[in-house]
Design a protein around this motif. Structure first.
Motif, short mmCIF file in Angstrom:
data_model
loop_
_atom_site.label_atom_id
_atom_site.label_comp_id
_atom_site.label_asym_id
_atom_site.label_seq_id
_atom_site.Cartn_x
_atom_site.Cartn_y
_atom_site.Cartn_z
N SER A 176 -41.32 116.02 -34.30
CA SER A 176 -42.51 116.33 -33.47
C SER A 176 -43.68 115.42 -33.83
O SER A 176 -44.40 114.95 -32.93
CB SER A 176 -42.90 117.79 -33.60
N ASP A 177 -43.90 115.12 -35.10
CA ASP A 177 -45.00 114.23 -35.51
C ASP A 177 -44.76 112.81 -35.01
O ASP A 177 -45.69 112.16 -34.51
CB ASP A 177 -45.14 114.21 -37.03
N ILE A 178 -43.51 112.35 -35.14
CA ILE A 178 -43.20 110.99 -34.69
C ILE A 178 -43.30 110.92 -33.16
O ILE A 178 -43.84 109.95 -32.61
CB ILE A 178 -41.78 110.59 -35.16
N ALA A 233 -45.21 112.65 -31.13
CA ALA A 233 -46.61 112.65 -30.73
C ALA A 233 -47.23 111.28 -30.94
O ALA A 233 -48.04 110.82 -30.12
CB ALA A 233 -47.38 113.70 -31.52
N GLU A 234 -46.82 110.60 -31.99
CA GLU A 234 -47.39 109.30 -32.29
C GLU A 234 -46.90 108.23 -31.31
O GLU A 234 -47.67 107.35 -30.93
CB GLU A 234 -47.02 108.89 -33.73
N VAL A 235 -45.63 108.28 -30.91
CA VAL A 235 -45.09 107.26 -30.01
C VAL A 235 -45.03 107.74 -28.56
O VAL A 235 -44.53 107.03 -27.70
CB VAL A 235 -43.69 106.77 -30.48
N GLU A 236 -45.49 108.98 -28.32
CA GLU A 236 -45.60 109.58 -26.98
C GLU A 236 -44.26 109.64 -26.26
O GLU A 236 -44.06 109.08 -25.19
CB GLU A 236 -46.64 108.82 -26.13
N TYR A 287 -39.71 116.11 -38.98
CA TYR A 287 -40.67 115.06 -38.63
C TYR A 287 -40.59 114.58 -37.18
O TYR A 287 -41.41 113.76 -36.75
CB TYR A 287 -40.48 113.86 -39.56
#
Length: 187
Positions: A142-144, A146-149, A140
């Motif tokens: 990479s998903d996190i 991308a969300e928090v940049e 997870y």
């Protein structure tokens, strides 16, 4: 002065009182031979042998007994201590057997679980949980990120390190039923 003849055992009436039955009941058992081994040469009764023979040849459920409170009170007064009769011991033994039978019945109905089986299941569950937590960062991050940049590799490293710290603390926690610590390996 003529003295009384010394007897080795107790009288028939004393044994009847001890057993909570009439003297006639004891006479009938002696006459029929069911207490023959307990009768001593002088005509008295060996109390220990007679009690063994008495309970070996009778059904305690069909015995008429004097109320236990009176007989045990008399014994306590006479001997200074309360005594448990053989009948009471048999009743206690039957209660223990009944409880064991109930436990076996629950096992057959599969409403209870063996303690060792429960321990193995807990250890297995904790191994699966540990594996899932150690894989969390890789799955997870990479998903996190991308969300928090933020950088995905940096976030994955930090998450994995913190998961390992949390799991190390958790491994020191006692498991239910004294199964050992969560981090213990199985046999």
């Amino acid at each position: 002065m003529a003295g009384r003849k010394k007897v080795e055992g107790i009288s028939l009436a004393a044994f009847a009182r001890e057993m909570g039955v009439s003297p006639n009941a004891v006479r009938q058992r002696v006459k029929s031979g069911r207490l023959a081994k307990a009768v001593l040469p002088d005509g008295s009764i060996d109390s220990v042998v007679a009690r063994v023979d008495w309970f070996a040849n009778c059904n305690p459920n069909q015995q008429r007994r004097k109320p236990a409170a009176k007989t045990s009170k008399l014994r306590a007064d006479a001997e200074g201590a309360e005594e448990t009769s053989e009948y009471d011991l048999k009743v206690e033994r039957m209660q223990v057997d009944l409880e064991a039978a109930k436990i076996n019945l629950e096992r057959l109905k599969e409403t209870t679980v063996d303690k060792e089986e429960a321990r193995r299941a807990i250890r297995s569950l904790m191994r699966v949980f540990r594996a899932a937590m150690l894989n969390f960062a890789n799955r997870y991050a990479s998903d996190i990120a991308a969300e928090v940049e933020v950088d995905a590799v940096l976030l994955a490293g930090v998450l994995e390190e913190q998961m390992r710290v949390a799991l190390a603390e958790l491994s020191k926690t006692r498991a239910p039923m004294d199964a050992g610590t969560f981090g213990e390996s199985a046999c």
